[in-house]
Design an enzyme around this catalytic site. Sequence first.
Site, PDB file in Angstrom:
ATOM      1  N   ALA A 224      15.999  17.760   7.053  1.00 31.98           N
ATOM      2  CA  ALA A 224      17.248  17.473   6.942  1.00 31.98           C
ATOM      3  C   ALA A 224      17.565  15.754   5.846  1.00 31.98           C
ATOM      4  CB  ALA A 224      18.915  17.899   7.176  1.00 31.98           C
TER       5      ALA A 224
ATOM      6  N   HIS B 222      44.100   6.043 -13.846  1.00 36.23           N
ATOM      7  CA  HIS B 222      44.733   6.886 -13.231  1.00 36.23           C
ATOM      8  C   HIS B 222      44.494   8.178 -14.673  1.00 36.23           C
ATOM      9  CE1 HIS B 222      47.288  10.929 -11.467  1.00 36.23           C
ATOM     10  NE2 HIS B 222      47.372  10.230 -12.516  1.00 36.23           N
TER      11      HIS B 222
ATOM     12  N   ILE C  69      14.470  13.523   0.550  1.00 32.88           N
ATOM     13  CA  ILE C  69      14.144  14.715  -0.252  1.00 32.88           C
ATOM     14  C   ILE C  69      14.104  16.364   0.100  1.00 32.88           C
ATOM     15  CG2 ILE C  69      11.499  15.192  -0.461  1.00 32.88           C
ATOM     16  CD1 ILE C  69      10.770  12.340  -0.095  1.00 32.88           C
ATOM     17  N   GLY C  70      14.266  16.484   1.516  1.00 28.10           N
ATOM     18  CA  GLY C  70      14.468  18.058   2.466  1.00 28.10           C
ATOM     19  C   GLY C  70      15.859  18.616   1.351  1.00 28.10           C
ATOM     20  N   LEU C  71      16.581  17.165   1.198  1.00 30.57           N
ATOM     21  CA  LEU C  71      18.023  18.266   0.997  1.00 30.57           C
ATOM     22  C   LEU C  71      18.230  18.578  -0.380  1.00 30.57           C
ATOM     23  CD1 LEU C  71      20.295  16.412   3.450  1.00 30.57           C
ATOM     24  CD2 LEU C  71      20.249  18.845   3.004  1.00 30.57           C
ATOM     25  N   GLU C  72      17.779  17.249  -1.396  1.00 29.60           N
ATOM     26  CA  GLU C  72      17.872  17.316  -2.784  1.00 29.60           C
ATOM     27  C   GLU C  72      16.843  18.496  -3.270  1.00 29.60           C
ATOM     28  OE1 GLU C  72      18.754  12.573  -4.161  1.00 29.60           O
ATOM     29  OE2 GLU C  72      16.544  13.664  -4.216  1.00 29.60           O
TER      30      GLU C  72
ATOM     31  N   THR D  58       0.776  -1.496   0.061  1.00 27.50           N
ATOM     32  CA  THR D  58      -0.047   0.098   0.289  1.00 27.50           C
ATOM     33  C   THR D  58       0.644   1.303  -0.288  1.00 27.50           C
ATOM     34  OG1 THR D  58      -0.013  -0.021   1.921  1.00 27.50           O
ATOM     35  CG2 THR D  58      -2.239  -1.329   0.873  1.00 27.50           C
TER      36      THR D  58
END
Length: 486
Positions: free
Chosen positions: A183, A451, A186-189, A145
């Site tokens: 934070a 490298h 979702i909030g940060l992105e 669900t």
Amino acid sequence: MNNDIKTIQVDVAVIGSGTAGLTAHKAARQHGKRVLMMESGPYGTTCARVGCMPSKLLIAAAEAAHAVTAAPAFGVHAGPLRIDGQQVMARVRSERDRFVGFVLEGVDAIPAEEKLRGHVRFIAPGKLQVDEHTIVEAASVVIATGSSPIVPPEWQAAGERVITSDAVFAWTDLPRSLAVVGAGVIGLELGQALARLGVRVTLFARGAKVAQLTDPLVLAEAGKVLAGEFDIRFQTSVAHLAKTDDGTGVLLTSRDGEGQEKTEQFEYVLAAIGRSPNVKGIGLETAQIELDRHGVPLYDKHTMQCGKSAIFIAGDASDELPLLPEAADQGRIAGDNAARFPEVLPGLRRTPLGVAFTEPQIATVGATYQQLCISHAGRFAVGAVSFGNQGRSRVMLQNKGMLRVYAEFGSQRFLGAEMIAPRAEHLGHLLAWACQAQLTVHAMLDMPFYHPVIEEGVRTALRELALHLQKGPVDVPDCADCTPGA
């Protein structure tokens, strides 16, 4: 009971048509069973409609804007930056609809007799009622669900300008200002992306947590790096929200760690404090299964079986890891076992891998630092690297962040990692594969490294980890900050 209600019998009933539900339906069908998938909301997965795909579209626009502002440091001058908010959001919505369309094509391909619309609730362990029109008798049931964003009731009272991430992707233009509460990933992105697109963003974090990180040193680095780019206020809670008099914004009163309050006005407030499993209102009290204190069924994470019953759970509803790959894996296991019940077998649970698409990106692999402080206290070593002077990172002017890697004393087996690093999505996959293959640190160091590449930073951290493993447990990290309840 309504005499017009019809009754149907199936082998497997799947409640929900998101990633977990669709995967469970497909898995059960492959056993030749009669399967019915039921849905009360819109078709189209959370990822496609309001999650991973539209958010990455917004982030891609933000990266393009940031590239223009960063170009002069390379001696490249593109002229004044101009962001067309309407065009940004038009592309986000258009491409989002395209991704949703792919999902809907898959749903349309499912035979009509295997789909049923309406709200579903248990009326007995193997008996479900769909709205007021159908009783479904099922030999086994999969609960898939999903979950919903959490918005405290007192915040909802502040009106429609208090939103969740779902509403962001319906915007036709960018707002002038936004308060982000939380934070987490979702909030940060969204906070960083919108700040890069010219929105005045302030992020309020009640504690010091950053995304899914638990390692105190990586956490500190992440907080410093991200707060250097936009306004993040840690140890700050929301004391009160209220509509502005003209209804075009929200007055947010925050309270910092010293108890000082400050009131500011924002066009929108984004509630990003977490998601709650959609397990209320589906009659679980009649399903005769044991529930935890949040009302989520107790289940075996390897079989997805709820107790010894013929009920299985998958995806965000399980309240384990709200990630698409996990939902797909859980759905497959649940669908397989629901179809073969009462023969129930463990399914493949892969090495945990979580990524936040901030810049630098954040990734966790395998066991987290906090988990190891509980399961391997005194028995694991740590290696680290700073990306401040890492060669390829410096070339790209992305030389910020830190990686910490963990391994077990004795076996020297690689256990996990936490990082905020350039292109961490790729480093995370590399390390997740090593973790799932149960490689030792020395076996990982025997692998090729080109490298100049970001992955050379991984090698530096592994070399330090190997030295600590060689010295023995004298180098055990201090776990005092990550014990339960800390």
